[in-house]
Write an enzyme that holds these catalytic residues in place. Structure first.
Site, short mmCIF file in Angstrom:
data_model
loop_
_atom_site.label_atom_id
_atom_site.label_comp_id
_atom_site.label_asym_id
_atom_site.label_seq_id
_atom_site.Cartn_x
_atom_site.Cartn_y
_atom_site.Cartn_z
N ASP A 130 5.29 -67.42 -5.06
CA ASP A 130 5.42 -68.90 -4.38
C ASP A 130 6.70 -69.26 -4.63
O ASP A 130 6.92 -69.53 -5.96
CB ASP A 130 4.23 -69.60 -4.52
CG ASP A 130 2.92 -69.09 -3.98
OD1 ASP A 130 3.01 -68.10 -3.60
OD2 ASP A 130 1.66 -69.41 -4.43
N ASP A 146 8.32 -63.22 -8.72
CA ASP A 146 7.46 -64.30 -8.52
C ASP A 146 7.08 -64.34 -7.01
O ASP A 146 7.70 -63.85 -6.31
CB ASP A 146 8.18 -65.60 -9.07
CG ASP A 146 7.33 -66.93 -8.63
OD1 ASP A 146 6.09 -67.12 -8.88
OD2 ASP A 146 8.00 -67.83 -7.97
MG LIG Z 1 7.16 -69.85 -8.10
#
Ligand SMILES: [Mg+2]
Length: 375
Positions: free
Chosen positions: A11, A9
């Site tokens: 952010d 991932d």
């Molecule tokens: Mg995230």
């Protein structure tokens, strides 16, 4: 050899998720997640995972998130990581909004079809690393496991099957690298005899979460000290021959727990090996231990009451002797003081702290802590 993947991932995982609008749309908002660079580099250099970035960027390319506000920060992030030896084999960005229910949006797998049902990839030994339950759900949908970048994994219990695919929950990237490079340290054992039926599962790198039912309240309370103060997740279920007495249940629980510790330690590479702790209340309790591969017990603690709770005090020595035998460790236990409850609780707490010190691993020096070369 089949290829393994880390689906990472962006952010909240590579970079800190900007508060308020969750949108990384300016250079001022670019802040890397602590310790992410050195650990991704370590993972990249030691292991053979492909790195695939998987990120939802809600409404990217629309008025709510114009392209020109996205790319400068994104590209600077990639350039900085590349400068540290961290490059991505693939970058998958979904631009849809949550309400669109797009098949490409995490936790759905529309962007990752080339990895699914592909005999070149070993998804069972691949991981999704992310900070939201949807990342864990993506892992479930891909048939791999998840590393959840949150301290408390209990939020996953709201959605069925997520806890089972969550291999690790931590906000510390050092722990992520340690887990991937040095391996997990878990063990599950069941021992059934005519006298007892003992089930123990243990994670040496846990959070001190305990579920303990031996039928002996005081013993449960003592075993919980080992989990809680040792940072060890500990599940113990014991059924014993109560019509005889509590002896076999206590002894056999110690044997299974010790064997679990021994198995979970695995290669013992990188571990501290020795532990030592002193606790004080009115009592001074000291437990020194060595995972040198041989059992030994020195016991210097006197109890004058016959029982504490329902637990016979003569079983304390027997418990630690059995534990030391099964875990193949030296135990040197000394305690002095007045209050007998404090004294034995102090011993269990000191035991927990000694364990915690001894099983601690140094990720950068995964050698065997022995001049002989074996433990
Ligand atoms: Mg995230």
């Amino acid at each position: 050899m089949k290829k393994k993947v880390l689906f990472i991932d962006r952010d909240g995982t590579l970079v800190v998720e900007p508060p308020v609008d969750y949108q990384l749309d300016s250079l001022e908002k670019l802040e890397f997640y602590p310790k992410v660079m050195r650990n991704l580099w370590l993972i990249r250099s030691r292991l053979d995972f492909e790195f695939v970035m998987v990120t939802n960027q809600d409404g990217l390319g629309t008025a709510s998130f114009p392209e020109e506000t996205f790319w400068p920060a994104h590209n600077l992030m990639l350039k900085t990581l590349a400068g540290e030896g961290i490059v991505f084999d693939d970058i998958c960005i979904d631009r849809s909004m949550p309400a669109d229910n797009a098949p490409t949006r995490k936790p759905r797998t529309g962007m990752l079809v080339k990895y699914l049902d592909n005999p070149d990839y070993d998804l069972a030994h691949s991981f999704v690393i992310g900070d939201r339950p949807t990342d864990v759900e993506l892992a479930k949908n891909l048939g791999c496991r998840a590393i959840f970048l949150q301290e408390d994994p209990s939020v996953l219990s709201a959605c069925e099957g997520l806890e089972a695919v969550c291999a690790l929950a931590t906000t510390d990237w050092d722990k992520v690298a340690e887990f991937l490079i040095a391996g997990e340290r878990k063990a599950v054992l069941r021992r059934t005899t005519h006298e007892t039926d003992i089930r123990v599962s243990l994670n040496l790198d846990g959070h001190g979460i305990c579920h303990i039912h031996t039928g002996l309240g005081f013993f449960d309370h003592m075993l919980e000290q080992i989990g809680k103060h040792g940072g060890i997740d500990l599940d113990i279920e014991a059924d014993g021959d109560w019509e005889v007495d509590e002896h076999h249940t206590i002894e056999d629980t110690a044997l299974v727990l010790g064997e679990c510790i021994y198995q979970a330690l695995g290669s013992k590479r990188g571990m501290e090996r020795y532990g030592y702790a002193v606790t004080m209340d009115d009592c001074l309790c000291q437990v020194c231990l060595d995972f040198g591969g041989r059992p030994w017990l020195v016991w210097d603690a006197e109890f004058h009451r016959e029982k504490i709770g329902e637990m016979p005090t003569e079983m304390f020595l027997h418990f630690f002797k059995s534990l030391s035998d099964a875990a193949r460790m030296n135990l040197n236990i000394r305690a002095e003081g007045q209050n007998e409850h404090h004294k034995i609780e102090g011993i269990f707490k000191a035991m927990a702290r000694a364990l915690k010190m001894a099983v601690k691993r140094d990720m950068y020096h995964l050698e065997l802590p022995s001049s002989k070369g074996v433990l």
